[in-house]
Design an enzyme around this catalytic site. Structure first.
Site, mmCIF file in Angstrom:
data_model
loop_
_atom_site.group_PDB
_atom_site.id
_atom_site.type_symbol
_atom_site.label_atom_id
_atom_site.label_comp_id
_atom_site.label_asym_id
_atom_site.label_seq_id
_atom_site.Cartn_x
_atom_site.Cartn_y
_atom_site.Cartn_z
ATOM 1 N N SER A 1 47.262 58.860 39.952
ATOM 2 C CA SER A 1 47.323 58.259 41.287
ATOM 3 C C SER A 1 46.545 59.107 42.291
ATOM 4 C CB SER A 1 48.786 58.134 41.728
ATOM 5 O OG SER A 1 49.551 57.433 40.774
ATOM 6 N N SER B 1 41.345 56.685 32.585
ATOM 7 C CA SER B 1 42.528 56.340 33.377
ATOM 8 C C SER B 1 43.805 56.483 32.563
ATOM 9 C CB SER B 1 42.410 54.894 33.875
ATOM 10 O OG SER B 1 43.612 54.455 34.471
ATOM 11 N N TYR C 1 41.954 46.272 31.820
ATOM 12 C CA TYR C 1 41.366 47.455 32.439
ATOM 13 C C TYR C 1 41.630 48.695 31.583
ATOM 14 C CZ TYR C 1 40.902 51.287 35.833
ATOM 15 O OH TYR C 1 40.579 52.464 36.461
ATOM 16 N N LEU D 1 36.894 57.281 45.507
ATOM 17 C CA LEU D 1 36.846 58.571 44.836
ATOM 18 C C LEU D 1 35.435 59.147 44.846
ATOM 19 C CD1 LEU D 1 39.249 58.112 41.787
ATOM 20 C CD2 LEU D 1 39.754 58.561 44.192
ATOM 21 N N ASP E 1 25.267 52.940 43.014
ATOM 22 C CA ASP E 1 26.289 51.905 43.093
ATOM 23 C C ASP E 1 25.559 50.580 43.281
ATOM 24 O OD1 ASP E 1 28.842 50.515 43.606
ATOM 25 O OD2 ASP E 1 29.611 52.523 43.995
ATOM 26 N N ASP F 1 22.614 48.609 38.444
ATOM 27 C CA ASP F 1 23.673 47.780 37.871
ATOM 28 C C ASP F 1 24.092 48.352 36.521
ATOM 29 O OD1 ASP F 1 25.362 45.819 36.952
ATOM 30 O OD2 ASP F 1 23.951 44.159 37.238
#
Length: 278
Positions: free
Chosen positions: A164, A110, A135, A13, A32, A50
């Site tokens: 999704s 999410s 999660y 993403l 990242d 991190d």
């Protein structure tokens, strides 16, 4: 806008967000854990950092206007892994945002924060948390953290409960699809809306069969254009009949609703890795 920070820039993403975000500011800091993310866009810089390190996050967010937080483990995993990356990592992002005077955190939450709700309940953005996994539990923590940091410290947040966001390959996604174009539109609106306070919005396209109600988030100006109904006939024709007694088909979290805690939920979703290449 002078500086935006994107975490999780090496993810699928994140790969679609880098270019549009670079076009929205003078400097985009993409971050990242990988050593290199390839060719950079104009105005983009890459910094390896991190999430589990508050020091790294403080350095990363220095002088930033906003942070778009897509980093962390993107699947169910053992709790200790989720704890460091997704829970401690979220705290570090919001705390660093506060310490650096960052105005807003745009967060990739999410559907799995509410994944045990039934698809036919038609829940809205004010539905109570009902996580389906560790999660999802971490997403609940981050949303509550965002609420706390708005109420107590004035850091705005837009928590996007992403569904999704991948190629439609299964019957569930006919209702839960979020196209990449709609994802970009949602993130742009989360950044450009003048005042958001603490907000929650569902990251889902304009699907005929969407299992949630996004009405109360319309003030963000998010108007998705894509509709997964275009895939319905082919997907249903090539799929076995669904078991109505299976929680994976009843709940908006899909297979995450039935997977054993600590085990991958993504493994059964047949996600196509079509990350954007620079």
């Amino acid at each position: 806008m002078k500086k935006i920070v994107l975490t999780g820039a090496a993810g699928r993403l994140g790969s679609y967000l880098r270019e549009p975000l670079a076009n929205m500011c003078e400097t985009l800091i993409s971050s990242d854990l990988v050593d290199d993310i390839g060719k950079l866009y104009d105005g983009e810089k890459y910094v390896r950092a991190d999430l589990a390190s508050l020091s790294d996050m403080n350095d990363l967010l220095a002088d930033a206007d906003m942070v778009v937080h897509f980093g962390a483990i993107g699947d169910e995993a053992p709790f200790d892994a989720i704890l460091q990356s997704n829970i401690v990592g979220a705290y570090n992002v919001w705390e660093a945002a506060y310490q650096n005077g960052v105005r807003r955190v745009v967060y990739a939450s999410s559907v799995h924060a509410v994944g045990m709700h039934k698809s036919n309940d038609g829940i809205g953005i004010d539905a109570p948390h009902r996580p389906d996994t560790y999660y999802g539990l971490a997403k609940c923590f981050a949303e509550d953290l965002a609420s706390l940091y708005w109420d107590k410290r004035g850091v705005e947040s837009v928590c996007m409960r992403i569904f999704s966001c991948a190629k439609v390959t299964n019957p569930r996604a006919v209702g839960t699809w979020l196209s990449y174009d709609d994802l970009i539109h949602l993130v742009e609106r989360a950044i450009t809306t003048p005042v958001t306070g603490f907000s929650v919005v569902y990251g889902i396209s304009n699907n005929d069969r969407a299992p949630v109600d996004n009405t109360k988030a319309t003030f963000l100006g998010y108007r998705p254009k894509d509709n997964a109904e275009q895939f319905a006939k082919e997907i249903y024709a090539n799929s076995d009949p669904l078991d109505p007694n299976d929680l994976a088909h009843q709940c908006i979290g899909g297979p995450f609703a039935t997977v054993e805690l600590g085990n991958s939920g993504v493994a059964s979703l047949n996600i196509v890795d079509d990350a954007k290449k620079t």
